[in-house]
Scaffold this active site. Sequence first.
Site, PDB file in Angstrom:
ATOM      1  CG  PHE A  11      -1.568   1.277   1.542  1.00  0.00           C
ATOM      2  CD1 PHE A  11      -2.265   1.982   0.574  1.00  0.00           C
ATOM      3  CD2 PHE A  11      -1.450   1.821   2.809  1.00  0.00           C
ATOM      4  CE1 PHE A  11      -2.846   3.221   0.872  1.00  0.00           C
ATOM      5  CE2 PHE A  11      -2.028   3.043   3.118  1.00  0.00           C
ATOM      6  CZ  PHE A  11      -2.724   3.741   2.139  1.00  0.00           C
ATOM      7  CE1 TYR A 146       4.515  -5.328  11.088  1.00  0.00           C
ATOM      8  CE2 TYR A 146       3.418  -3.791  12.571  1.00  0.00           C
ATOM      9  CZ  TYR A 146       4.026  -4.058  11.358  1.00  0.00           C
ATOM     10  OH  TYR A 146       4.154  -3.062  10.423  1.00  0.00           O
TER      11      TYR A 146
END
Length: 336
Positions: A11, A146
């Site tokens: 993105f 993450y």
Amino acid sequence: MHILITGGAGFIGSHLCEAFLNRGDQVTCLDMGSRRKIEHLMDHPRFRYVHDSVLNAPMVDALVTRADLIYHLAAVVGVEHYVADPYNVLNVNVNGTQEVLKAAYRHDKKVVFSSTSEVYGRNPKIPWSEDDDRVLGSTAIDRWCYSTSKAVGEHFCHAFGRMGLPVVITRYFNAYGPRLDALDRGRVITIFLGQILAGKPVTVVGDGSQTRCFTYIDDVIRATMAAGLLDEAVGGVFNIGTDRETTIRELAETMVRVSGTDTEIVYVPQESVYGSSYEDIQRRVPDITRMREILGVSPDTSLEDGLRATYEYFLAERNRISSEPRFRSMVERGRT
Ligand code: UDP
């Protein structure tokens, strides 16, 4: 300049490729995901796409040699991955970042490393400035892998910085816009859009009082370009976001309004969306003084304008896909 963008088909990466091409630069995109977000760039004479992994060290080295500036965005991102495949998250995000930094160090090339607001974890302070603490939960909770993988990447950046490598760290706060994940999946904005376009109710988790600072992609890209192009940014860590806070309830209401539909908003328990190993963050607000003062960028896209542009993109995308012959024949055979 010749810019290497790892994760350039994602993105933020796809918008960054486009912005550097528009500036007149040559762009190489290294990515192993889908080409969907860069399909419109494939025939550009100054664009090159390499379908490979950042874990392929000889390939990374060869591409770094030819670049003047490297943006390292390739990473496994997305809540569904933190929960479903933590090994992949850790392997790609930690070892892939090392490969890029090692190659850049060998050839003395500047690296902009894309990190995340997730590194602050659940630090209750509002707003977060770049030197604030990381407050994370137990390693038994996959959700934190993450955040940890990106923090390790940042530590590597600082370590290479000490050895003389020019590095810049950018931490993104809920970037959104056209080409954000696929509908129905990924982040809250595409989930809500998918629901609105399918005529289903929008599912707000909990009571919707949790907040995020949704940052429109054009503002994100201006700041990201400045981070790589300005000498003053070298060695710095930058929050890239807006300081306008939005509750998820307000987001849902604004999206329904922008869509011009009468979509219902429903409130659902967190476990029904993410399972029990996920821990949501109640508020997430950046201090963007450095972004304003050093990068010279102020986010100026309103939520309403940004959501409208995003909605229009996904509406057109859905109409385009549903008019494709393959999709039409699936509909005719009743397979959707
Ligand atoms: N969220 C929601 N409904 C959904 C998906 C997400 O209300 O169907 C909420 C989620 O609980 C979180 C916020 O939206 O508080 C942002 O979630 P997202 O996964 O987009 O990103 P995060 O900022 O949490 O990384």
